[in-house]
Motif scaffolding. Structure first.
Motif: not given
Lengths: 406, 478
Positions: B340-346, B462-467
């Motif tokens: 699983h990928e992690g969530g968006l970094a805070s 890169y995940l959910l629009g965030s680098h």
């Protein structure tokens, strides 16, 4: 340190489920299976349990994780988490409650239901979860692989020599696992297979890594007096001699003094445990041990950290068979994490269970049918060791159990 | 006179021979190779790499602004230059700006920096130009486009290259374009772009600047100009009335067409061989043309130790596997990950940590003098000294510019990612301090306990629009 646990509490009964990929079994089932084995072994009813400590790393939340399936009626239950030392930590806290005179009969139980995660190996992955995510810690194999890289380099072992040393560790554990009925992996594996297995995290190959399993284990802890009464006419109770935890401040990643060829927290916990139990020469005095062989290199280094082998010399002891089931100081008698498996929240109590069964002469109760005896002769003291975390920073448990008067 | 105080450049470690691309598509031949950004590099990380080279021995706190030029900015909304400026350790009151959307963005940024220095509003401006344009699989642009970056520090003191003047033509001639929705560059019929655009407008700008300053081609030691391909490039040199020996080699066979960075990279290459008194003409192309007249001073000798183009050309490894390139560029649908990928970094946590984590600051204990890097899962702020346990008694200590020795490593085949194995490393910094980092641009077989490494700023994911960016280490190769 003024107090010592030595001979102040005893184990009146234990239980341990089959470990493995138990697709058809849930957390509830595992808890009931282990707890009722322990109740039956101790000759008590669930209602006799005054308090419980539940260890789980990720398979539950509060104490209700235990109360709900067992229908325990409004007793105090503490959920404990200390990574791979979780179950041992549950045992330690439960033992302290009895030693403090607060409770007479308590349950320590650990459980993990890993195989609902949908992936091989531990959870997590190439990406981090929420947090500032400026760091990439990675999965366990690469953390422990670095211990091997540095150990080989420091002691001048070629890749082949180093691989053979750690491969021999796993070869031995597979031999032991093959004898043990409830182990996750019950097959012997040849050195050739071990050495030629695919890399997981160089230099660690597939057989250098332990199983990731479902399972649960439990202990009924009580006072020496009650334990003797409960076990009257049966094998004698087993006594706690030392229970130590050492938590490191992750020096391995911060402090250049840390050499990455040993685990300092194991050294610290072991020395405190030897002092608590009155042991001066663990190589001679400890009859057997179940240590945290999450990876083969971890077991090798742990032998030195526990002073079972001289610093830098564990290869000689491994290759000569000192730690085999028929060796001078058998290690991983039930196959260890490598073959019995590693449900994180249960492993510490599984180790304790093997020591308990060996000390009582009952090891063959979990023998695979048709196999030669796995019982060792006249064990006096058994040691268990958990490493929760990674070599750079971890929670370490070192416990020593034995028969009365040893 | 204001001008260039320092230069720097960066060429990614991996080079893809054009013959390898052709072979994959069942074609023969292929001239030269192109530089390929690693799976964890983008125009921000390459801007930083060139910036680090340019700022060698310069205190980044003396720089008043970062002008970052690229047509391939990782963010459409979020200031790319401020991410880079923070990693480069510029001041918080630096006036950063993104120059975008045009192959001329690099020279436009250079001229804007020059104007600010000349006006006296900014004393020292770092200009970076980087591009990682993606050519569609099997197309001409896949052959042509390469990745790379250049950087210049503009100022008034210690000027190594004076900027004597410039002339600009703007012309909405669209030979190539890419809309907001497009991944790949689109092109009109090539003869239109060539005959009405490339072969005319830069030559017009060059003639314009020479007329403006009363100069002729013979007054220039070198001319540096953009070129989409070698043949057109050579033809434009002739069109501008320069002799072949005056034309600076355009890097197309070694690096490829690096878009907005190309003219500036060619200029760096020219400066590496220039001597005091040399006059150089720089000409860009893209919806018009900037023509800039430069003159080298004796100060050039003081900045000869940059890696620049020449040394970076030698620091390379051939990518003999087109599939690996496709995977890096995510040009083919990959097998879904089993982990699983992690969530968006805070964003809040990243912001809280940026002042230390992006420029890679640790601390030095004022009581015992121990440099230390704090890298817990939730924070990079040390509070208690690891050696003497003094509380909150530190001064800032930067690790990004320190070299280190490899203490331990492992090649991780389990963790997944775009380019396994991931190499994990524990390193001890020269001068003190330890850290755990991923290691890149390494051949697994060359990794040994004790080898020297340096720090490099890369993308973690890169995940959910965030680098998410992170420092990694790589072997020292000079």
């Amino acid at each position: 340190m003024s107090g010592s646990i030595k001979d102040r509490v005893a184990i009146a009964g234990m239980g341990c489920t089959r470990f493995g990929e138990r697709w058809d079994t849930g957390t509830n089932d595992l808890l009931v299976e282990a707890a009722y084995q322990a109740f039956e072994d101790a000759g008590i009813e669930p209602k006799d349990v005054e308090a419980a400590w539940l260890g789980t790393s990720s398979s539950g939340g509060t104490g209700m994780t235990l109360a709900e399936p067992l229908r325990l009626q409004y007793i105090p239950i503490t959920r404990v988490e200390n990574a791979c030392a979780t179950a041992s930590e549950a045992f330690r806290n439960a033992a302290y409650a009895v030693a403090a005179g607060i409770h007479d009969i308590v349950l320590a139980i650990g459980v993990e239901k890993f195989k609902d995660s949908g992936m091989s190996g531990m959870g997590g992955g190439g990406t981090d979860g929420p947090g500032h995510a400026m760091l990439s810690q990675g999965l366990p194999p690469r953390q422990f692989a670095m211990l091997a890289t540095t150990y080989f380099s420091r002691y001048g072992l070629s890749f082949e020599e180093g691989k053979h040393m750690i491969g021999r560790v796993s070869w031995k554990s597979h031999k032991n696992g093959a004898l043990t009925r409830n182990a996750h992996f019950q097959k012997e594996v040849s050195m050739e297979t071990i050495l030629n297995a695919p890399m997981i995290a160089w230099p660690l190959g597939l057989y250098d890594c332990c199983g990731v399993s479902d399972g649960a284990a439990a202990a009924i802890i009580t006072t020496p007096k009650i334990a003797k009464r409960l076990r009257k006419g049966k094998e004698p109770p087993v006594f706690a001699k030392a229970l130590q935890i050492a938590i490191s401040p992750r020096d391995g990643n911060y402090n250049s003094k840390y050499d990455w060829t040993h685990v300092e927290a194991t050294v610290r916990a072991a020395e405190r445990a030897y002092k608590e139990a009155g042991i001066t020469n663990p190589r001679e005095e400890i009859s057997m041990a179940e240590v945290h062989d999450c990876f083969s290199i971890t077991e090798a280094v742990t032998m030195e950290d526990l002073r079972f082998s001289p610093r830098g010399k564990v290869k000689d002891d491994i290759e000569s068979g000192r730690f085999d089931l028929d060796g001078a100081q058998p290690i991983q008698l039930d196959g260890g994490l490598k073959c019995f498996g590693h449900p994180v929240g249960a492993s510490g109590l599984r180790m304790m269970y093997e020591m308990y069964m060996q000390l009582q002469g009952r090891a063959d109760e979990v023998l695979n049918p048709g196999m030669p005896s796995r019982q060792i002769k006249n064990p006096k003291l058994g040691l268990t060791h958990n490493l929760g975390g990674s070599p750079d920073g971890c929670a370490i448990f070192v416990g020593i159990v034995g028969l009365e008067g040893v | 006179m204001a001008g260039i105080v320092s230069y720097g450049a960066y060429i990614p470690y991996y080079r893809l021979p054009r013959s390898v691309i052709n072979k994959a598509w069942g074609r023969g031949g292929g001239r030269g190779e192109k530089a390929v950004a690693g799976f964890d590099e983008d125009s921000i990380t390459m801007s930083i790499a060139a910036g680090l080279d340019c700022l060698k021995r310069t205190d980044p706190k003396t720089v008043d602004a970062l002008f970052l030029a690229t047509t391939t900015a990782p963010y459409k909304e979020r200031q790319n230059s401020t991410i880079a400026a923070t990693a480069l350790d510029l001041r918080r009151d630096a006036r950063n700006a993104d120059f975008a959307n045009c192959l001329r963005a690099g020279t436009t940024a250079l001229l804007s920096a020059l104007d600010a220095v000349n006006a006296g509003s900014l004393k020292s401006v770092l200009v970076t130009a980087a591009d990682t344009r993606l050519g569609g699989a099997s197309g001409e642009n896949e052959q042509a486009f390469g990745d790379g970056s250049a950087a210049f520090l503009l100022g008034n003191k210690g000027v190594a290259v004076e900027i004597e003047g410039s002339y600009t033509l703007s012309d909405d001639l669209a030979d190539y374009w890419r809309a907001h929705e497009d991944t790949f560059v689109r092109a009109w019929e090539d003869r239109f772009g060539r005959d009405e655009g490339y072969m005319k407008i830069p030559a017009e700008a060059a003639a314009g600047v020479m007329k403006k300053y009363n100069l002729a081609p013979k007054d220039f030691a070198k001319v540096c100009f953009y070129g989409a391909n070698s043949r057109a490039h050579a033809a434009l040199g002739g069109e501008m009335k320069f002799k072949p020996e005056q034309i600076q080699e355009p890097l197309l066979d070694t690096v490829g067409n690096t878009g907005a960075a190309l003219p500036l990279m060619i200029l760096v290459a020219a400066l590496e061989n220039a001597k005091a008194g040399d006059r150089i003409l720089l000409v860009s192309w893209g919806n018009g043309s900037d023509a800039i007249v430069l003159r080298v001073t004796e100060q050039i000798e003081k900045i000869r130790d940059r890696r620049g183009i020449k040394r970076h050309l030698d620091i390379k490894r051939t990518l003999d596997n087109y599939g690996r390139y496709l995977r890096w560029r995510e040009m083919v649908p990959l097998d879904p990950p089993t982990r699983h990928e992690g969530g968006l970094a805070s964003m809040a946590a990243q912001w809280r940590e940026h002042a230390t984590a992006l420029p890679l600051y640790g601390v030095k204990c004022k009581q015992c003098g121990t440099p230390q890097l704090f890298q817990s899962a939730s924070s990079t702020h040390a509070r208690i000294c690891l050696e003497c346990f003094a509380k909150d008694n530190f001064e800032p200590y930067r690790f990004a510019d320190k070299r280190a020795k490899l203490v331990s490593f492992s090649h991780d085949y389990l963790g997944g990612g775009i380019d396994p194995p991931t190499t994990a490393a524990i390193i001890d910094f020269d001068g003190g301090g330890r850290g755990a980092f991923n290691m890149v641009d390494r051949d697994p077989d060359e990794c040994q306990v004790g080898i020297g490494v340096e720090m490099t700023f890369r993308k973690l994911r890169y995940l959910l629009g965030s680098h998410t960016y992170v420092w990694k280490c790589k072997p020292v190769r000079d």
